[in-house]
Design a protein around this motif. Sequence first.
Motif: not given
Length: 298
Positions: A172-179
């Motif tokens: 239900d969720s994911f870890l946003e990361v720096t591009p």
Amino acid sequence: MSTEFTLQSGGYRAVITARAAALRSLQFQGRDLVVPFAAGEPIPDYRGIIAAPWPNRIADGTYRFDGKVHHLPVNEPDRRTSLHGLAFPLDWVLKESDAGSLTLTCTVGPTPGYPFVLELDARYVLDEAGLHTQLTARNAGDTPAPYGVCPHPYLVAGSSPLDQWVLDFSADSFLEVTPDRLLPVGVVGVEGHAFDFRTPRAIGTTEIDHAFTGIAFDAGLARLSLRDPAGTGVGMSWDESCAWLQIHTADKPMPLPNRLGLAVEPMTCPPDAFNSGTDLIRLEPGASHSASWTIYAL
């Protein structure tokens, strides 16, 4: 040439190398279930390795544990990170085997940046239900050790392009990361996002190299399925020790082979857990930790 071992059962054939205890090939009735690599060749893109004593990345190769700062070698220079642990360059040793299983073992550390000692056992069992792997780590040192692990297979659903494969997994969720460095920013819900695969659908042109969490477990197992529109497919299940799942669509710049398979990596902790502490395992002296997963044909 690295030593390798072959298991066969129920239409399955698996080849595991001593180098990195890596899954070099897994087939069902002659069909690839993972992206293979050639015998005796360097392992490309960490295919099939076991990433320990940490999965994914550690920012700048630097972390603090029990008040001491440690500096690991940086092996991903473009992103200035330490990637996929310390076990993958090692030649693991055969500990035991029989007709349907084998166990490989290695010792990690002490080494610069990781002044701890772990004994790792990778047990592979092949039967009519697929290839089952259990990775057990024991702290053989006299001080607590930070620890995490994941496998690194690239799954193959069939002969159609990856964009057409239908992906289904419940997170239900994911870890946003720096591009630029793929380092954690924060957890984001998948609702309404291109990363929502709680209902089966084609991957399309979506590019993914992210960790997911909020994973649904049923009777102690989570499952992912990947299906080719031609009718073939591959599945993976894992136990509750892995509360995180890295998915990577294997995007490569031209002219490299692009999107050959889907990396599916059940992880005990998220990227950079040695710094965040999120779900980081603290292995006390003499203590052990096990994680298990299975790959099977659909």
